[in-house]
Design an enzyme around this catalytic site. Structure first.
Site, PDB file in Angstrom:
ATOM      1  N   ASP A  28       0.871  -1.173  -0.106  1.00 12.01           N
ATOM      2  CA  ASP A  28      -0.081   0.190  -0.040  1.00 12.01           C
ATOM      3  C   ASP A  28       1.005   1.231  -0.071  1.00 12.01           C
ATOM      4  O   ASP A  28       1.033   2.127   0.922  1.00 12.01           O
ATOM      5  CB  ASP A  28      -0.927  -0.147   1.097  1.00 12.01           C
ATOM      6  N   GLU A  63      -5.769   5.396  -9.248  1.00 11.31           N
ATOM      7  CA  GLU A  63      -7.009   5.897  -8.731  1.00 11.31           C
ATOM      8  C   GLU A  63      -7.565   7.139  -9.734  1.00 11.31           C
ATOM      9  O   GLU A  63      -7.064   8.019  -9.989  1.00 11.31           O
ATOM     10  CB  GLU A  63      -6.927   6.185  -7.512  1.00 11.31           C
ATOM     11  N   LYS A  67      -8.884   2.215  -9.873  1.00 10.35           N
ATOM     12  CA  LYS A  67      -9.407   2.292  -8.481  1.00 10.35           C
ATOM     13  C   LYS A  67     -10.514   3.463  -8.455  1.00 10.35           C
ATOM     14  O   LYS A  67     -10.342   4.418  -8.843  1.00 10.35           O
ATOM     15  CB  LYS A  67      -8.294   2.664  -7.704  1.00 10.35           C
ATOM     16  N   THR A 110     -12.512   1.081  -3.935  1.00  8.39           N
ATOM     17  CA  THR A 110     -12.081   1.286  -2.755  1.00  8.39           C
ATOM     18  C   THR A 110     -13.003   2.251  -1.866  1.00  8.39           C
ATOM     19  O   THR A 110     -14.243   2.421  -2.097  1.00  8.39           O
ATOM     20  CB  THR A 110     -10.733   2.203  -2.951  1.00  8.39           C
ATOM     21  N   PHE A 147     -12.038  -1.371   4.035  1.00 13.51           N
ATOM     22  CA  PHE A 147     -11.223  -0.541   4.897  1.00 13.51           C
ATOM     23  C   PHE A 147     -11.161  -0.816   6.569  1.00 13.51           C
ATOM     24  O   PHE A 147     -11.945  -0.422   7.282  1.00 13.51           O
ATOM     25  CB  PHE A 147     -11.182   0.801   4.876  1.00 13.51           C
TER      26      PHE A 147
END
Length: 320
Positions: free
Chosen positions: A17, A96, A132, A156, A178
């Site tokens: 990450d 993203e 993303k 996400t 998450f």
């Protein structure tokens, strides 16, 4: 005795990450994922200085208004970092879509197609890239279209079962629930400290995993946003886990036995799942104060970091 990280790699695909080149070279994950927050941090690292310099130099040569150029440089930087990362990992790199497009299906599609086109122009096939997108209703519907076009997506900012089931219905390739942010919310709301299987973030991912495996859903579950290695250990065996370098290093330095917590054959009791039409989705999300607040907060934070990245680029463009 092998490290916890080595043992984890035998049962779970480990994803970094981060956009930090040095950390990825050292830790050797299979995949890596970035977001505006990580890109902003990465832009200040020595390992990416040449990529930032190239994007800014390219931007100075472009025509058009300042803000259009700033946006173009930011887009180029995101893809340039992604291209560099594809040379370090054997698997996928997530890039993203801008957070400010989270509630706009058509503009999300436009941006995603542009990202895939930019990777293709650099010789990186779409099979190496995940687009993303925030797990809003609009984002999930954009992912539905992209998946039909052969573009795999990583959804996400996912905090609830209804988001996960809507993603599955859309045929999304991968979701990123998450863990740590869910735990943060409950710890603050209830004044408790959670560990292991009692951790609400861990419980959320386990419920999603069970719902998917019980129904034969192929969407990949990738736990994200960890606060400690205990959360990671409690999800050992999950399809994928995306982990920050600091925790990867802690796992690598820790000896002991890692017990598999999840497997496609042993996933526990699957939960009842909500309907995934638009009205049901919005109602179920609204019913969860945690999911509603954390989704909004996450979009705001990514939006803030994107604006900060734009500010950095704007300042660099202005230098003589």
């Amino acid at each position: 005795m092998t490290s916890l990280l080595d043992q984890l790699r035998t049962m779970t695909v480990v994803v970094a990450d981060t956009g930090d080149i040095g950390a990825i070279e050292k830790l050797k994950p299979v995949d890596c994922t970035t977001n505006p927050s990580l890109l902003l941090k990465a832009a200040g690292t020595e390992g990416l200085a040449h990529i930032v310099d190239e994007a800014v130099s390219w931007g100075r040569a472009q025509g058009g208004g300042t803000e259009d150029v700033v946006q173009a440089v930011a887009d180029r930087l995101a893809v340039s970092v992604g291209v560099a990362l594809t040379k370090l990992v054997p698997g996928r790199v997530s890039t993203e879509v801008d957070a400010n497009l989270s509630f706009d299906t058509e503009r999300t599609l436009e941006k995603a197609r542009a990202i895939i086109g930019a990777y293709d122009a650099r010789g990186v096939p779409r099979e190496r890239v995940l687009i993303k997108i925030a797990s809003t209703w609009e984002g999930i519907q954009a992912a539905r279209v992209l998946q039909r076009e052969g573009v795999d997506c990583n959804l996400t900012l996912l905090f609830s079962l209804v988001q996960a089931m809507a993603c599955a219905d859309a045929g999304v390739f991968l979701i990123s629930p998450f863990v740590g942010r869910i735990t943060d919310w409950y710890a603050k709301a209830e004044g408790k400290t959670y560990t292991g299987a009692d951790d609400p973030g861990v419980q959320s991912v386990r419920a999603i995993y069970a719902a998917y495996k019980a129904r034969g859903i192929k969407t990949v579950v990738m736990g994200a946003s960890f606060r400690n290695i205990g959360q990671i250990q409690a999800l050992a065996g999950c399809d994928r886990l995306t982990i920050a370098p600091k925790l990867l290093e802690e796992l690598a330095a820790t000896q002991g036995t890692l017990t598999r917590a999840l497997s496609p054959e042993a996933y526990g009791e699957p939960p009842e799942v909500p309907a995934t039409d638009a009205l049901s989705f919005r109602w179920e999300l609204n019913e969860s104060a945690m999911a509603t607040e954390k989704l909004a907060e996450g979009i705001r934070q990514f939006g803030s970091d994107l604006r900060a990245l734009h500010g950095l680029i704007r300042a660099r463009l202005a230098r003589v």
